[in-house]
Design a protein around this motif. Structure first.
Motif, short mmCIF file in Angstrom:
data_model
loop_
_atom_site.label_atom_id
_atom_site.label_comp_id
_atom_site.label_asym_id
_atom_site.label_seq_id
_atom_site.Cartn_x
_atom_site.Cartn_y
_atom_site.Cartn_z
N GLY A 52 0.82 -1.21 0.00
CA GLY A 52 0.00 0.00 0.00
C GLY A 52 0.85 1.25 0.00
O GLY A 52 2.06 1.20 0.22
N SER A 99 -1.97 9.35 5.67
CA SER A 99 -2.88 8.21 5.54
C SER A 99 -2.22 7.08 4.76
O SER A 99 -1.26 7.29 4.02
CB SER A 99 -4.18 8.64 4.87
N TRP A 100 -2.78 5.90 4.96
CA TRP A 100 -2.35 4.70 4.25
C TRP A 100 -3.47 4.25 3.34
O TRP A 100 -4.63 4.20 3.76
CB TRP A 100 -1.99 3.61 5.25
N GLU A 101 -3.14 3.96 2.10
CA GLU A 101 -4.13 3.48 1.14
C GLU A 101 -4.02 1.96 1.05
O GLU A 101 -3.00 1.42 0.62
CB GLU A 101 -3.87 4.12 -0.22
N PRO A 108 -13.42 3.34 -2.71
CA PRO A 108 -12.78 4.62 -2.45
C PRO A 108 -13.23 5.28 -1.14
O PRO A 108 -12.52 6.13 -0.60
CB PRO A 108 -13.16 5.48 -3.66
N LYS A 111 -10.96 2.83 1.63
CA LYS A 111 -9.59 2.33 1.43
C LYS A 111 -8.50 3.18 2.08
O LYS A 111 -7.40 2.71 2.27
CB LYS A 111 -9.30 2.16 -0.05
N ASP A 112 -8.80 4.45 2.42
CA ASP A 112 -7.80 5.31 3.05
C ASP A 112 -7.97 5.31 4.57
O ASP A 112 -9.07 5.53 5.07
CB ASP A 112 -7.93 6.75 2.53
#
Length: 156
Positions: A52, A99-101, A108, A111-112
């Protein structure tokens, strides 16, 4: 003699005007900034996700609604990351966040995962993040430091 005094008086008047008008011009040190700058350090806790992408962003609104004003990719190597945003338009921004995706979440809306925010706490879900205002008079925000907790990314 009168002509000499008249020419001398005209010359002195021109010199006086030149001195006065040149004193009114702004020097380069006094130039008005056209945009701002935000910089700081993010301190990491926990283990970085194995997959990610991680981003730091300036959020127009907080909580985020839509795309951020600006973002930078974060490369994790060590326990901290120094960031700097240049040419930031004057205005008020809802938050600076990291943030991490999640690469396994196609949604959408979910996912963050926020890992940290300037002035915010994990206990509040970072809803207490500090907004940032940049103006001509206050065009730099330095040492906008905060922490990012990789445990908030979920299982990696």
């Amino acid at each position: 003699m009168i002509g000499y005094n008249l020419r001398r008086g005209t010359l002195l008047t021109c010199i006086a005007f030149a001195v006065v008008f040149s004193a009114c011009e702004k020097s380069p040190a006094e130039s008005v900034p056209e945009a701002g700058e935000i910089s700081g350090t993010i301190t990491f806790t926990g283990d970085a996700p194995s997959a990610g992408s991680i981003f730091i962003s300036i959020q127009t609104d907080w909580p985020p609604r839509g795309a951020p004003y600006a973002f930078l990719p974060v490369t994790v190597s060590g326990s901290s990351f120094n960031y700097e945003f240049n040419e930031v338009a004057f205005g008020t921004y809802g938050a600076i966040s990291i943030s991490w995706e999640d690469p396994n979440d196609p949604n959408p809306a979910t996912k963050d995962h926020v890992l940290g925010a300037y002035g915010g706490s994990a206990q509040s879900g970072f809803m207490d993040a500090t907004s940032v205002t940049l103006t001509e008079e206050n065009h730099e925000l330095k040492n906008a430091d905060f922490s990012a907790d990789f445990k908030l990314a979920g299982p990696s």
